[in-house]
Design an enzyme around this catalytic site. Structure first.
Site, PDB file in Angstrom:
ATOM      1  N   ARG A 122      36.250  60.691  68.924  1.00 53.31           N
ATOM      2  CA  ARG A 122      36.797  60.996  70.253  1.00 53.31           C
ATOM      3  C   ARG A 122      35.664  61.264  71.242  1.00 53.31           C
ATOM      4  O   ARG A 122      35.711  60.818  72.393  1.00 53.31           O
ATOM      5  CB  ARG A 122      37.741  62.196  70.146  1.00 53.31           C
ATOM      6  CG  ARG A 122      38.371  62.572  71.460  1.00 53.31           C
ATOM      7  CD  ARG A 122      39.431  63.649  71.257  1.00 53.31           C
ATOM      8  NE  ARG A 122      40.649  63.096  70.712  1.00 53.31           N
ATOM      9  CZ  ARG A 122      41.704  63.819  70.347  1.00 53.31           C
ATOM     10  NH1 ARG A 122      41.655  65.136  70.440  1.00 53.31           N
ATOM     11  NH2 ARG A 122      42.789  63.248  69.885  1.00 53.31           N
ATOM     12  N   LYS A 174      39.833  79.350  55.237  1.00 47.55           N
ATOM     13  CA  LYS A 174      40.394  78.338  56.137  1.00 47.55           C
ATOM     14  C   LYS A 174      41.892  78.123  55.943  1.00 47.55           C
ATOM     15  O   LYS A 174      42.488  77.315  56.645  1.00 47.55           O
ATOM     16  CB  LYS A 174      39.652  77.011  55.952  1.00 47.55           C
ATOM     17  CG  LYS A 174      38.223  77.052  56.478  1.00 47.55           C
ATOM     18  CD  LYS A 174      37.591  75.679  56.502  1.00 47.55           C
ATOM     19  CE  LYS A 174      36.228  75.708  57.174  1.00 47.55           C
ATOM     20  NZ  LYS A 174      35.587  74.377  57.213  1.00 47.55           N
ATOM     21  N   HIS A 229      43.851  72.914  43.955  1.00 43.90           N
ATOM     22  CA  HIS A 229      42.418  72.917  43.660  1.00 43.90           C
ATOM     23  C   HIS A 229      41.723  74.014  44.461  1.00 43.90           C
ATOM     24  O   HIS A 229      40.939  74.797  43.925  1.00 43.90           O
ATOM     25  CB  HIS A 229      41.816  71.551  44.000  1.00 43.90           C
ATOM     26  CG  HIS A 229      40.322  71.551  44.137  1.00 43.90           C
ATOM     27  ND1 HIS A 229      39.665  72.024  45.265  1.00 43.90           N
ATOM     28  CD2 HIS A 229      39.340  71.148  43.292  1.00 43.90           C
ATOM     29  CE1 HIS A 229      38.373  71.920  45.094  1.00 43.90           C
ATOM     30  NE2 HIS A 229      38.133  71.389  43.913  1.00 43.90           N
ATOM     31  N   ASN A 230      42.019  74.093  45.751  1.00 42.31           N
ATOM     32  CA  ASN A 230      41.364  75.087  46.597  1.00 42.31           C
ATOM     33  C   ASN A 230      41.787  76.498  46.226  1.00 42.31           C
ATOM     34  O   ASN A 230      40.990  77.444  46.289  1.00 42.31           O
ATOM     35  CB  ASN A 230      41.677  74.814  48.071  1.00 42.31           C
ATOM     36  CG  ASN A 230      40.865  73.660  48.630  1.00 42.31           C
ATOM     37  OD1 ASN A 230      40.395  72.808  47.888  1.00 42.31           O
ATOM     38  ND2 ASN A 230      40.725  73.611  49.936  1.00 42.31           N
ATOM     39  N   LYS A 254      40.239  67.505  62.334  1.00 43.09           N
ATOM     40  CA  LYS A 254      40.752  68.834  62.058  1.00 43.09           C
ATOM     41  C   LYS A 254      42.240  68.775  61.710  1.00 43.09           C
ATOM     42  O   LYS A 254      43.015  68.081  62.374  1.00 43.09           O
ATOM     43  CB  LYS A 254      40.527  69.740  63.272  1.00 43.09           C
ATOM     44  CG  LYS A 254      40.893  71.189  63.043  1.00 43.09           C
ATOM     45  CD  LYS A 254      40.579  72.019  64.273  1.00 43.09           C
ATOM     46  CE  LYS A 254      40.945  73.490  64.048  1.00 43.09           C
ATOM     47  NZ  LYS A 254      40.648  74.306  65.255  1.00 43.09           N
ATOM     48  N   LEU A 301      33.533  61.861  63.041  1.00 44.47           N
ATOM     49  CA  LEU A 301      32.152  61.804  62.554  1.00 44.47           C
ATOM     50  C   LEU A 301      31.511  63.184  62.467  1.00 44.47           C
ATOM     51  O   LEU A 301      30.357  63.378  62.851  1.00 44.47           O
ATOM     52  CB  LEU A 301      31.312  60.875  63.438  1.00 44.47           C
ATOM     53  CG  LEU A 301      31.641  59.379  63.290  1.00 44.47           C
ATOM     54  CD1 LEU A 301      30.837  58.557  64.287  1.00 44.47           C
ATOM     55  CD2 LEU A 301      31.372  58.912  61.873  1.00 44.47           C
ATOM     56  N   GLU A 349      39.873  77.386  43.300  1.00 43.61           N
ATOM     57  CA  GLU A 349      38.510  77.650  43.783  1.00 43.61           C
ATOM     58  C   GLU A 349      38.393  79.085  44.297  1.00 43.61           C
ATOM     59  O   GLU A 349      37.418  79.790  43.993  1.00 43.61           O
ATOM     60  CB  GLU A 349      38.179  76.654  44.901  1.00 43.61           C
ATOM     61  CG  GLU A 349      36.834  76.819  45.554  1.00 43.61           C
ATOM     62  CD  GLU A 349      36.676  75.861  46.722  1.00 43.61           C
ATOM     63  OE1 GLU A 349      36.281  76.326  47.813  1.00 43.61           O
ATOM     64  OE2 GLU A 349      36.974  74.654  46.552  1.00 43.61           O
ATOM     65  N   LYS A 360      45.308  68.969  46.035  1.00 48.02           N
ATOM     66  CA  LYS A 360      44.086  69.482  46.665  1.00 48.02           C
ATOM     67  C   LYS A 360      44.254  70.953  47.041  1.00 48.02           C
ATOM     68  O   LYS A 360      43.317  71.761  46.899  1.00 48.02           O
ATOM     69  CB  LYS A 360      43.752  68.653  47.910  1.00 48.02           C
ATOM     70  CG  LYS A 360      42.549  69.164  48.737  1.00 48.02           C
ATOM     71  CD  LYS A 360      41.281  69.277  47.910  1.00 48.02           C
ATOM     72  CE  LYS A 360      40.018  69.361  48.756  1.00 48.02           C
ATOM     73  NZ  LYS A 360      39.963  70.454  49.720  1.00 48.02           N
TER      74      LYS A 360
END
Length: 490
Positions: free
Chosen positions: A35, A267, A193-194, A77, A12, A197, A190
């Site tokens: 968690r 990242k 895609h990054n 993560k 969340l 980007e 993905k």
């Protein structure tokens, strides 16, 4: 607890919360677990108050709340936490249940996890989720891959909550989500895609730096980016650049961009894209330069010291035709953007061949048309190109993009020349131009390179007057003999 949730979501943080609320808006009942259990209660008493969201305080309670086949989505993560949750779930889920990883996982990890989970009788999805906080809440771009048998069970949910874009061919509104392929295909797309980007952002930064170098202020540049956003460069990143350059700092009254330290973070997905390109022998030069530019920016203290001793062209007032130069920058940005996407698509084609994926390249462009960070008008043209020729070898060969490069080429070269003369670093603009000039050349100097390799290492070479695949060696010094090294093609 009676099973009533259509999907369960673990994690969340910002993305998880917003995706849950998006699903709730579209009529799906979602069970949540975190968690740190207190976050579940905070969410139910805060943003999720008054919704159908079901809060749970243990994995057992969480799983008991799910309809079968159980669909469990992880937004945690990337890395070991994903493996840990998979182990927690495997002992409690049943055959045919589905685990979905919606984080930024490395596609190789997804390939491994998919095989492992399937070996236990369950199904696995690794899905790219793009669009950030806003996308998760109002409609992200979703790129699912993994176990094909899982797709029918998640398709109604994913396509309902995804962003929508108009298919330029049919005129119909389509969800920015479709099945990508088996194994790690979703997370691979993905990742690309990054990487794109990273390239788009670096190109925009270089355009900004060139305008700054001729004395333009952020407010003035904001207007230029606003104008560019009305044409072929229309995109989310151009739009937010316009807004960023117009923003003032509340504390100093200066332009916000001028009070932000010039060190960029990352990242890892851009780095993974570059590493994968090297593994597959693909010349992903522009995205590679975008990643290295972030690395160079992080060397702030070293750059400050170097700036006092390393000399280049002396700064001088710009005396040329400013509007004309700004148009040159615009054309350089557009042409370089074409190169970035051409390289990204070549990488996807190479991976599809390597991993036996049947990627729908036009469909991928449609998935990126809305919700994601690189969403742009430009992507519609890519879909059209692959709709016309599904086996298109390179985007540069499609008539629309070939013509775009033709129209922009002189301005592109002028912008690069001007940057070199001023001493303004433009690694992405210049890498894009070098790739274009290399790709369009029938003959490159690699013949000399092969001769060098054969001279010092007996690595052999092919001849222009013999069929491909036949390798030869020359005894260059007269003492090397006929022994050769093994040959490989990267």
């Amino acid at each position: 607890m009676a099973a009533q949730a259509d999907l369960g979501l673990i994690g969340l943080a910002v993305m998880g919360r917003n995706l849950v609320l998006n699903m709730n808006d579209h009529g799906f009942t979602v069970a949540v677990f975190n968690r740190t259990v207190s976050k579940v209660d905070e969410f139910l008493q805060g943003p999720a108050k008054g919704t159908k969201v079901i809060g749970t305080h243990s994995i057992e309670e969480f799983i008991a709340s799910l309809k079968t086949p159980r669909r469990v989505m992880l937004l945690v993560k990337a890395g070991p936490p994903v493996d840990e949750f998979i182990e927690h779930l495997l002992g409690r889920l049943e055959k045919g249940d589905i685990i979905i990883d919606g984080g930024n996982s490395n596609f190789q990890d997804t390939i491994r996890r998919c095989k492992y989970v399937e070996s236990k009788g369950l199904l696995y999805i690794g899905t790219g989720v793009s669009g950030g906080e806003e996308g998760a809440r109002n409609g992200p771009s979703l790129m699912p891959g993994g176990s094909p048998a899982a797709w029918p069970h998640i398709k109604p949910i994913f396509q309902a909550v995804a962003a929508k874009a108009v298919d330029t061919k049919t005129g119909k509104e389509e969800p920015c989500c479709d099945w990508v392929g088996e194994g790690g295909a979703g997370h691979f797309v993905k990742m690309v895609h990054n990487g794109i980007e990273y390239g788009d952002m670096q190109l925009i930064c270089e355009a900004y730096d060139l305008m700054r170098s001729i004395g333009m202020e952020p407010d003035e540049m904001s207007k230029v980016f606003g104008q560019w956003n009305e044409g072929d460069l229309n995109s989310y990143l151009i739009e937010i650049t316009r807004d960023i350059l117009a923003k003032k700092d509340d504390q100093t009254g200066k332009s916000m961009v001028d009070v932000i330290l010039d060190t960029a973070g990352q990242k890892g997905t851009g780095k993974w894209t570059g590493i994968t390109a090297l593994d597959l022998g693909m010349p992903l030069t522009l995205i590679g330069e975008a990643v290295f530019s972030r690395c160079l920016s992080a060397m702030k203290e070293a750059r400050v010291r170097a700036s006092t001793v390393l000399k280049g062209p002396a700064p001088r007032p710009f005396t040329g035709d400013r509007p004309k130069f700004v148009n040159d920058i615009r054309d350089a940005l557009y042409a370089s953007k074409i190169i970035s996407y051409a390289q990204g698509y070549q990488l996807m084609q190479a991976a599809a061949a390597e991993y036996k994926w049947n990627l729908n390249y036009g469909g991928i462009a449609l998935m990126w048309r809305g919700g994601c960070i690189i969403r742009s008008q430009f992507l519609g043209r890519i879909k059209e190109a692959f709709d016309r020729k599904s086996d298109l070898e390179n985007l540069l060969l499609a008539p629309y993009f070939r013509n775009g490069i033709r129209l922009a080429q002189r301005a592109w070269r002028r912008a690069v020349i001007a940057a070199v003369k001023m001493g303004v670093p433009i690694p992405a603009f210049s890498a894009a131009l070098a790739y274009y000039d290399g790709y369009r050349r029938e003959r490159l100097p690699a013949n000399l390179l092969q001769a060098q390799r054969d001279y010092f290492g007996a690595h052999t070479y092919e001849r222009v007057d013999k069929p491909r695949g036949q390798f030869f060696h020359t005894n260059w010094t007269g003492t090397g003999g006929a022994v050769t090294a093994s040959t490989y093609v990267a």
